[in-house]
Enzyme design. Sequence first.
Site, PDB file in Angstrom:
ATOM      1  N   ASP A   1     -17.953  -6.212   2.993  1.00 11.48           N
ATOM      2  CA  ASP A   1     -16.444  -6.201   3.381  1.00 11.48           C
ATOM      3  C   ASP A   1     -15.859  -7.521   3.673  1.00 11.48           C
ATOM      4  O   ASP A   1     -16.817  -8.618   4.173  1.00 11.48           O
ATOM      5  CB  ASP A   1     -16.368  -5.290   4.515  1.00 11.48           C
ATOM      6  CG  ASP A   1     -16.422  -3.800   4.483  1.00 11.48           C
ATOM      7  OD1 ASP A   1     -16.458  -3.410   3.320  1.00 11.48           O
ATOM      8  OD2 ASP A   1     -16.929  -2.989   5.289  1.00 11.48           O
TER       9      ASP A   1
ATOM     10  N   ASP B   1     -12.596   0.169  -0.866  1.00 12.36           N
ATOM     11  CA  ASP B   1     -11.859   1.066   0.342  1.00 12.36           C
ATOM     12  C   ASP B   1     -10.435   1.229   0.171  1.00 12.36           C
ATOM     13  O   ASP B   1      -9.844   2.097   0.517  1.00 12.36           O
ATOM     14  CB  ASP B   1     -12.206   0.173   1.721  1.00 12.36           C
ATOM     15  CG  ASP B   1     -13.753  -0.015   2.017  1.00 12.36           C
ATOM     16  OD1 ASP B   1     -14.405   0.810   1.523  1.00 12.36           O
ATOM     17  OD2 ASP B   1     -13.898  -0.728   2.860  1.00 12.36           O
TER      18      ASP B   1
END
Length: 151
Positions: free
Chosen positions: A111, A130
């Site tokens: 991330d 995401d």
Amino acid sequence: MLYLMVVLIIVLDQISKFAAVKYLKGKSPYVIVENFFQLCYVENFGAAFGILQNRKVFFILITSVVILSIVFFLVKYSHSINQYLKFGLIMLLGGAIGNFIDRIRLGYVVDFISFKLGKGYDFPVFNVADMFIVVGTILVMGLVLLNKYDS
């Protein structure tokens, strides 16, 4: 054509994660807008918002079921659903595969996109996959709730 989008989503996700590892890992966050938007490297061993940490096998099994279910649904019902539902499912599929690749290859998901709302709320760090998962889910849910999914 829509299936090419799955590949494009996966490629965009993996290239962005490669860049995050190369340019952000082990470094201070790259601030784009002070106290709002920055890029920072995070290894997420859990799910959304960091829940269920260190459950790699669980996530691999669940993601496998989700991927296979979406593919099955698209193959079986592609002729009877509208393009918007297909698009939402394609976004979900591409995002799920992008994060699945990380889990299999690395044991965690990379991330790197971080938003803060002032100095009070620090939104969980996320990635390109995401974003597609969230937008795809919202689109699919909206169409199903409004009963607007058939062609």
